[in-house]
Structures are given as structure tokens and as C-alpha cells.
Enzyme design. Structure first.
Site, PDB file in Angstrom:
ATOM      1  N   THR A  81       0.824  -1.215   0.000  1.00  0.00           N
ATOM      2  CA  THR A  81       0.000   0.000   0.000  1.00  0.00           C
ATOM      3  C   THR A  81       0.855   1.262   0.000  1.00  0.00           C
ATOM      4  O   THR A  81       0.321   2.363   0.090  1.00  0.00           O
ATOM      5  CB  THR A  81      -0.909   0.030   1.242  1.00  0.00           C
ATOM      6  OG1 THR A  81      -0.068  -0.021   2.401  1.00  0.00           O
ATOM      7  CG2 THR A  81      -1.890  -1.116   1.258  1.00  0.00           C
ATOM      8  N   GLY A  82       2.178   1.091  -0.088  1.00  0.00           N
ATOM      9  CA  GLY A  82       3.060   2.260  -0.071  1.00  0.00           C
ATOM     10  C   GLY A  82       3.981   2.278   1.132  1.00  0.00           C
ATOM     11  O   GLY A  82       4.461   3.342   1.535  1.00  0.00           O
ATOM     12  N   TRP A 108       7.474   3.790   0.445  1.00  0.00           N
ATOM     13  CA  TRP A 108       7.380   5.249   0.278  1.00  0.00           C
ATOM     14  C   TRP A 108       7.196   5.944   1.635  1.00  0.00           C
ATOM     15  O   TRP A 108       7.895   6.901   1.953  1.00  0.00           O
ATOM     16  CB  TRP A 108       6.203   5.536  -0.650  1.00  0.00           C
ATOM     17  CG  TRP A 108       6.097   6.940  -1.142  1.00  0.00           C
ATOM     18  CD1 TRP A 108       7.086   7.884  -1.194  1.00  0.00           C
ATOM     19  CD2 TRP A 108       4.921   7.553  -1.677  1.00  0.00           C
ATOM     20  NE1 TRP A 108       6.595   9.043  -1.724  1.00  0.00           N
ATOM     21  CE2 TRP A 108       5.277   8.867  -2.034  1.00  0.00           C
ATOM     22  CE3 TRP A 108       3.616   7.115  -1.899  1.00  0.00           C
ATOM     23  CZ2 TRP A 108       4.367   9.754  -2.591  1.00  0.00           C
ATOM     24  CZ3 TRP A 108       2.705   7.992  -2.465  1.00  0.00           C
ATOM     25  CH2 TRP A 108       3.062   9.293  -2.812  1.00  0.00           C
ATOM     26  N   HIS A 126       3.558  -4.351   9.917  1.00  0.00           N
ATOM     27  CA  HIS A 126       2.371  -4.718   9.130  1.00  0.00           C
ATOM     28  C   HIS A 126       1.288  -5.288  10.057  1.00  0.00           C
ATOM     29  O   HIS A 126       0.214  -5.664   9.598  1.00  0.00           O
ATOM     30  CB  HIS A 126       2.715  -5.819   8.122  1.00  0.00           C
ATOM     31  CG  HIS A 126       3.497  -5.366   6.922  1.00  0.00           C
ATOM     32  ND1 HIS A 126       3.270  -4.179   6.280  1.00  0.00           N
ATOM     33  CD2 HIS A 126       4.478  -5.990   6.214  1.00  0.00           C
ATOM     34  CE1 HIS A 126       4.092  -4.074   5.239  1.00  0.00           C
ATOM     35  NE2 HIS A 126       4.837  -5.159   5.185  1.00  0.00           N
ATOM     36  N   ARG A 165      -4.644   2.040   0.512  1.00  0.00           N
ATOM     37  CA  ARG A 165      -4.654   2.213  -0.945  1.00  0.00           C
ATOM     38  C   ARG A 165      -5.875   1.506  -1.506  1.00  0.00           C
ATOM     39  O   ARG A 165      -6.367   0.541  -0.894  1.00  0.00           O
ATOM     40  CB  ARG A 165      -3.368   1.568  -1.484  1.00  0.00           C
ATOM     41  CG  ARG A 165      -3.053   1.808  -2.902  1.00  0.00           C
ATOM     42  CD  ARG A 165      -1.752   1.099  -3.279  1.00  0.00           C
ATOM     43  NE  ARG A 165      -1.311   1.528  -4.586  1.00  0.00           N
ATOM     44  CZ  ARG A 165      -0.291   1.010  -5.259  1.00  0.00           C
ATOM     45  NH1 ARG A 165       0.407   0.035  -4.718  1.00  0.00           N
ATOM     46  NH2 ARG A 165       0.042   1.446  -6.448  1.00  0.00           N
ATOM     47  N   SER A 223      -0.590  -4.878  -7.198  1.00  0.00           N
ATOM     48  CA  SER A 223       0.795  -4.720  -6.752  1.00  0.00           C
ATOM     49  C   SER A 223       1.273  -6.001  -6.054  1.00  0.00           C
ATOM     50  O   SER A 223       2.379  -6.496  -6.303  1.00  0.00           O
ATOM     51  CB  SER A 223       0.867  -3.528  -5.793  1.00  0.00           C
ATOM     52  OG  SER A 223       2.178  -3.329  -5.376  1.00  0.00           O
ATOM     53  N   TYR A 261      -2.758   6.465  -0.193  1.00  0.00           N
ATOM     54  CA  TYR A 261      -1.715   6.497  -1.232  1.00  0.00           C
ATOM     55  C   TYR A 261      -2.109   7.460  -2.352  1.00  0.00           C
ATOM     56  O   TYR A 261      -1.303   8.263  -2.809  1.00  0.00           O
ATOM     57  CB  TYR A 261      -1.553   5.071  -1.777  1.00  0.00           C
ATOM     58  CG  TYR A 261      -0.481   4.884  -2.822  1.00  0.00           C
ATOM     59  CD1 TYR A 261       0.809   4.522  -2.453  1.00  0.00           C
ATOM     60  CD2 TYR A 261      -0.760   5.042  -4.175  1.00  0.00           C
ATOM     61  CE1 TYR A 261       1.800   4.323  -3.408  1.00  0.00           C
ATOM     62  CE2 TYR A 261       0.226   4.854  -5.145  1.00  0.00           C
ATOM     63  CZ  TYR A 261       1.499   4.500  -4.757  1.00  0.00           C
ATOM     64  OH  TYR A 261       2.473   4.312  -5.719  1.00  0.00           O
ATOM     65  N   ARG A 307       7.733  -1.019  -8.715  1.00  0.00           N
ATOM     66  CA  ARG A 307       7.197  -1.546  -9.967  1.00  0.00           C
ATOM     67  C   ARG A 307       6.794  -0.356 -10.837  1.00  0.00           C
ATOM     68  O   ARG A 307       7.544   0.111 -11.661  1.00  0.00           O
ATOM     69  CB  ARG A 307       6.019  -2.497  -9.680  1.00  0.00           C
ATOM     70  CG  ARG A 307       5.584  -3.342 -10.864  1.00  0.00           C
ATOM     71  CD  ARG A 307       4.422  -4.236 -10.495  1.00  0.00           C
ATOM     72  NE  ARG A 307       3.254  -3.473 -10.071  1.00  0.00           N
ATOM     73  CZ  ARG A 307       2.267  -3.095 -10.860  1.00  0.00           C
ATOM     74  NH1 ARG A 307       2.279  -3.438 -12.129  1.00  0.00           N
ATOM     75  NH2 ARG A 307       1.251  -2.382 -10.401  1.00  0.00           N
ATOM     76  N   LYS A 308       5.596   0.205 -10.570  1.00  0.00           N
ATOM     77  CA  LYS A 308       5.176   1.362 -11.364  1.00  0.00           C
ATOM     78  C   LYS A 308       4.981   2.602 -10.491  1.00  0.00           C
ATOM     79  O   LYS A 308       5.214   3.720 -10.912  1.00  0.00           O
ATOM     80  CB  LYS A 308       3.849   1.060 -12.053  1.00  0.00           C
ATOM     81  CG  LYS A 308       3.972   0.274 -13.319  1.00  0.00           C
ATOM     82  CD  LYS A 308       2.666   0.347 -14.067  1.00  0.00           C
ATOM     83  CE  LYS A 308       2.781  -0.288 -15.431  1.00  0.00           C
ATOM     84  NZ  LYS A 308       1.458  -0.380 -16.073  1.00  0.00           N
TER      85      LYS A 308
HETATM   86  P1  A3P Z   1       2.971  -0.874  -7.664  1.00  0.00           P
HETATM   87  O1  A3P Z   1       3.215  -2.336  -7.611  1.00  0.00           O
HETATM   88  O2  A3P Z   1       1.532  -0.528  -7.909  1.00  0.00           O
HETATM   89  O3  A3P Z   1       3.887  -0.150  -8.580  1.00  0.00           O
HETATM   90  P2  A3P Z   1       4.994  -1.559  -0.501  1.00  0.00           P
HETATM   91  O4  A3P Z   1       6.069  -0.537  -0.388  1.00  0.00           O
HETATM   92  O5  A3P Z   1       3.940  -1.419   0.567  1.00  0.00           O
HETATM   93  O6  A3P Z   1       5.530  -2.907  -0.667  1.00  0.00           O
HETATM   94  O7  A3P Z   1       4.180  -1.191  -1.814  1.00  0.00           O
HETATM   95  C1  A3P Z   1       4.781  -1.309  -3.081  1.00  0.00           C
HETATM   96  C2  A3P Z   1       4.061  -0.389  -4.017  1.00  0.00           C
HETATM   97  O8  A3P Z   1       4.473   0.969  -3.760  1.00  0.00           O
HETATM   98  C3  A3P Z   1       4.439  -0.666  -5.452  1.00  0.00           C
HETATM   99  O9  A3P Z   1       3.288  -0.286  -6.203  1.00  0.00           O
HETATM  100  C4  A3P Z   1       5.602   0.269  -5.664  1.00  0.00           C
HETATM  101  O10 A3P Z   1       5.894   0.524  -7.012  1.00  0.00           O
HETATM  102  C5  A3P Z   1       5.094   1.496  -4.934  1.00  0.00           C
HETATM  103  N1  A3P Z   1       6.173   2.396  -4.530  1.00  0.00           N
HETATM  104  C6  A3P Z   1       7.400   2.084  -4.077  1.00  0.00           C
HETATM  105  N2  A3P Z   1       8.091   3.189  -3.825  1.00  0.00           N
HETATM  106  C7  A3P Z   1       7.302   4.229  -4.121  1.00  0.00           C
HETATM  107  C8  A3P Z   1       7.485   5.648  -4.084  1.00  0.00           C
HETATM  108  N3  A3P Z   1       8.619   6.188  -3.697  1.00  0.00           N
HETATM  109  N4  A3P Z   1       6.445   6.424  -4.468  1.00  0.00           N
HETATM  110  C9  A3P Z   1       5.278   5.876  -4.853  1.00  0.00           C
HETATM  111  N5  A3P Z   1       5.063   4.556  -4.924  1.00  0.00           N
HETATM  112  C10 A3P Z   1       6.053   3.739  -4.555  1.00  0.00           C
END
Ligand code: A3P
Length: 486
Positions: free
Chosen positions: A76-77, A80, A136, A159, A167, A226, A296-297
Site C-alpha cells: 500500500t506504499g 514510500w 504490518h 490504498r 501490486s 496512497y 514496480r510502477k
Molecule cells: P505498484 O506495484 O503498484 O507499482 P509496498 O512498499 O507497501 O511494498 O508497496 C509497493 C508499491 O508501492 C508498489 O506499487 C511500488 O511501485 C510502490 N512504490 C514504491 N516506492 C514508491 C514511491 N517512492 N512512491 C510511490 N510509490 C512507490
């Protein structure tokens, strides 16, 4: 003497924990390395050892007033939010040159200790310079000192479940591939996630736990989304910093420290760092993972590229049911969906009222042209009887999807699902706003003597397409069956 007693106590509590864990329910689900999930206190954990460390934290961890918990459900971010929180609390180092960037040498995951990954039975190790602790673990399973008594702060991010699932699906698929294992097929993974059988799932219960707690303890628990953070990261960085007691000074604002933090923690910056391209966390342990798996994205709404409209509608339905009455809306991507369409195709007339969703779309709206609407509606799925599937809902007619309106501050929308007493609500609202004529109750003043309540209000989606919405200057009411997210 005391240490012998301590060691006996810890041996017997270890025995109890092992016995308890051996009785827990296990099942297949969406999880690392296709391991069986283990259910503990209503949530699914990746394995026994994680349950053991969680129980150990519940029994032995003492939260302190100065602790700041960064709590998330997976995907869920987390990465980040950890980066942002760490950059905020350690920002004396953020002077903009690359040597001061803490993420050049380590992944954000290495910057915070994690409650449930701490060694079982060992005292939790705090870094005196860093008040952040990641977890978590669901709110209801946090150590009591963290969930109620210590006065520590908690920050949570959630998210849209559809993007969280997509994701997670990709994360576990890549993780499986990295160990030469078969990934769980998308449909099966979707089924698992919807059943709640995913790492730290059910996802909705995880979110609701923190959401409800944030309503009761708003000064202690900050609830973030998010999608909102993507929309205006700088605003949320200021909010987060203020909340955890690290607000920015005027001097820092002048030095554009917020913008530097936003950039330093951005997806583009982090994902391009060598450590995140080729580095690993938890090296030489069973949990070893490549840092790149966490990037990822990093976009909102990517579910559109992976889920069928039916899957999306199914998940939205679960979300609506689960969150019903909670005051929380997580079906956010549909709103953004319209925004994205408008951005991609500025002349599209699929407009959501300004005052509700898009304060800055007016100029784009004015460029509308009919052809683009047809293009969009012609691509939508259809089904006999219900006709047209748009943004997760069935419409009875193409024309209903193509509505144009620019909402005004004075508008009052009466929104209803068909057959839930729309007529009654319309009559009541109309009587209220036009009561100078109704109040004396004689039959000539009764507006319904000559008109059905349906004729008293214009309906958003039944207005004539491509002509400006026609308001009655005497009544601010507008009726609609359009779902909130659309
Ligand atoms: P996607 O798979 O949709 O791209 P977590 O950190 O909780 O494991 O979540 C991973 C998700 O957060 C992934 O989403 C990843 O690409 C995205 N993510 C990682 N770093 C990020 C950043 N700095 N800003 C925004 N999204 C980010």
C-alpha cells in the site's frame, strides 16, 4: 538468581507460544514463496515465525511516548511512507547533495526496525536517533502499549484494494520467479485476495482497524491514502511532519526542504538508485529479497491494465460492503479514472461535478467534443438487459453515460440507488427548499398537486447530452442515480 528465574519464565512462555502456534489454522493464499498462511487473531500471517515474533512483541514490547509507528498493509506504499518518515525525522542530513541522501546506501526498509521481524525473545532494539518503528501487524494485534496506553504516534497508509491487489500479485509472482517457483495465476490470486487470504489480510479488515482507531484517537493516529499522497505529496509531507512532531520551520520552507524530501523519496529517484536496482534486503536469511521488487510502477489506477471490468466491479462490491457505514471510501481509482481520461483526452465530456471532485478541470471541460464520448462509450462492455458497464456499474443506456455538468457551490445533489425511495427524498427536499409556497398547506400551494416529485427536479444523467445542464433558478436541487465514484 533473578536471571535464572527470568530464563525459566522465558522458557515456559516460549513453550506456551509454540503450543498456541501449533493449533493455528493454516491455508493456501497469496503469500511469499507460496507458503501456507497462518491465521492469528483474525488475520493471515506469512508463516509461523512471524506469528511467534508478533506474540513475542505483544507480550514483551513496551511502546514509549516518543515512538512513531509506521503501520501499513503490504503493497500500500510501505516503502514510500518509510522513506518519507525517515527523511523527515533525519532531515538535518537533507541538504540536497547526494552524499546526504540516506537512501543512496540503503533501502528505506533498512532505515526502520520492524516490530514483527525483530528477533523473538530478544529485547527490541531501538536506535536512539530514530523514533520510527515499522509494522504490518493489524491494529487489533499491536502490543497494548502501542495501541492504547503509551501515547506514541501511529501513521497508517492505505490504498485502493484493486491497486493493492495488483501490486501484491506482481510482487509475489516476481518473488516466486526469483526462486524458480511457479507463480500463482492471476485469477487464483484474485480469488485468494477477495477471500481475505493474503499476507496480513483480510486487507479490508486491516484498513478498517486503523481507520476506526484513527476516528477515536485522531491526535495519535494519522490515516493517509496512497492516492491522496500521489496527488499532492508536498501537502502530505507537511501534514505528516507536523503530526509526528517534526514540523518544518519557516527557514526550512525557505530552503525548500519539503520539495527536496518529496524528490528524494519519489518513485523515480528511489527506483533508479543503484542500491535499489541491484541490492538486497535480509541478505543470507530465508527472507532475502531484491530491493527492486519493491518498485514496480508506483502509479494510481494500474488495476485497469490487469483486471477485467467484472473483476474490478466484484472487488468494488466487496469494498463497499466491508466499508459500509464506516465513513471511509476506498474506491478512489474510479474518480481518478475519469480524471485520467480527461487528462489523456482533453476533449472528452465525461465530466464529474467540479465541486465534488475536480476543482481544476474547467478549462478542459470547455473543450468538449461529441466524437470523443462516442469513442469512449463504444469501447465499454455490454450485457443483455443491463446494456452498458461503465466504471464498475451497469447503465441502461449509452446516453446516460455521456453527461455534462459543471457543478456550482449552491447545487444540492440528491443521490439515490433506484427503488430506495428516490421519490420520497425528492418530495421532501423540494418541499423544504420551496416551502414558502408549501407551508400554508392549502392545495394550490402544494407543488405535488400538479407535478410528480420527479418533475420537480432536473436529473443529472437525464439532461440532454451535449447541451449545457439546465438549472431551474428557483431550485438548487439536482437528482441523480450516478454512483459516487462516477
Ligand atoms: P505498484 O506495484 O503498484 O507499482 P509496498 O512498499 O507497501 O511494498 O508497496 C509497493 C508499491 O508501492 C508498489 O506499487 C511500488 O511501485 C510502490 N512504490 C514504491 N516506492 C514508491 C514511491 N517512492 N512512491 C510511490 N510509490 C512507490
Amino acid at each position: 538468581m533473578e536471571s535464572t528465574m527470568d530464563s525459566k519464565r522465558s522458557q515456559s512462555s516460549r513453550g506456551e507460544e509454540e503450543e498456541l502456534i501449533s493449533t493455528l489454522h493454516k491455508r493456501q493464499g497469496l503469500n511469499s514463496f507460496n507458503l501456507n498462511l497462518v491465521k492469528y487473531q483474525g488475520f493471515w500471517y506469512a508463516d509461523m515465525s512471524l506469528v511467534a515474533t508478533t506474540i513475542s512483541a505483544q507480550r514483551h514490547f513496551q511502546a514509549q511516548r516518543s515512538d512513531i509507528f509506521v503501520c501499513t498493509a503490504p503493497k500500500t506504499g510501505t516503502t514510500w511512507l518509510k522513506a518519507l518518515a525517515f527523511a523527515i525525522v533525519s532531515r538535518t542530513a537533507v541538504d540536497g547533495d547526494s552524499t546526504a541522501d540516506p537512501f543512496v546506501s540503503k533501502s528505506p526498509h533498512e532505515c526502520l526496525p520492524a516490530l514483527e521481524y525483530a528477533e523473538t525473545f530478544a529485547p527490541f532494539h531501538r536506535d536512539p536517533r530514530n523514533p520510527l518503528i515499522a509494522t504490518h501487524v493489524p491494529f487489533s494485534s499491536l502490543p497494548k502499549s502501542a495501541s492504547d496506553s503509551s501515547g506514541c504516534k501511529i501513521v497508517y497508509i492505505c490504498r485502493d484494494p484493486k491497486d493493492t491487489f495488483v501490486s501484491m500479485y506482481h510482487f509475489f509472482a516476481k518473488l516466486a520467479a526469483s526462486r524458480n517457483m511457479e507463480p500463482v495465476p492471476l485469477n487464483k490470486a484474485f480469488e485468494f485476495f477477495c477471500e481475505g487470504a493474503s499476507s496480513f489480510g483480510p486487507y479490508w479488515d486491516h484498513v478498517l482497524g486503523y481507520w476506526k482507531a484513527s476516528l477515536y484517537q485522531p491526535d495519535r493516529i494519522l490515516f493517509l491514502k496512497y492516492e491522496d499522497m500521489k496527488e499532492n505529496t508536498a501537502f502530505h509531507v507537511r501534514k505528516l511532519a507536523e503530526f509526528i512532531g517534526y514540523g518544518f520551520t519557516l527557514e526550512e520552507e525557505g530552503n525548500r526542504v519539503v520539495e527536496k524530501i518529496v524528490r528524494m523519496c519519489s518513485f523515480d529517484h528511489l527506483s533508479n538508485l543503484e542500491v535499489n536496482k541491484n541490492g538486497k534486503i535480509a541478505e543470507n536469511t530465508p527472507w532475502e529479497m531484491e530491493n527492486k521488487l519493491y518498485f514496480r510502477k508506483g502509479t494510481v489506477n494500474d488495476w485497469e491494465n490487469h483486471l477485467t471490468p467484472e473483476m474490478a466491479a466484484h472487488m468494488d462490491l466487496i469494498t463497499e460492503k466491508k466499508l459500509s457505514g464506516s465513513g471511509l471510501n476506498l474506491i478512489y481509482a474510479c474518480v481518478v479514472d475519469v480524471q485520467v481520461r480527461i487528462k489523456l483526452c482533453p476533449s472528452t465530456k465525461l465530466i464529474v461535478p467540479d465541486s465534488i471532485c475536480f476543482p481544476s478541470m474547467e478549462s478542459k471541460r470547455n473543450q468538449s467534443a461529441h466524437g470523443d464520448e462516442k469513442e469512449v462509450t463504444s469501447t465499454l462492455p455490454r450485457r443483455a438487459g443491463l446494456n452498458l458497464f461503465y466504471q464498475g456499474f451497469w447503465y441502461s443506456d449509452v446516453s446516460l453515460v455521456a453527461t455534462t455538468i459543471s457543478a456550482q457551490r449552491s447545487d444540492i445533489f440528491l443521490c439515490s440507488f433506484p427503488k430506495t425511495s428516490t421519490t420520497w427524498l425528492k418530495a421532501l427536499a423540494f418541499s423544504i427548499v420551496s416551502r414558502t409556497t408549501v407551508i400554508d398547506c392549502d392545495s394550490t400551494a402544494d407543488p405535488f398537486a400538479s407535478m410528480s416529485p420527479h418533475e420537480c427536479l432536473p436529473a443529472l444523467e437525464y439532461s440532454e447530452t451535449f447541451t449545457p445542464f439546465d438549472r431551474d433558478p428557483r431550485s438548487p436541487l439536482i437528482a441523480t442515480h450516478i454512483p459516487f465514484s462516477s
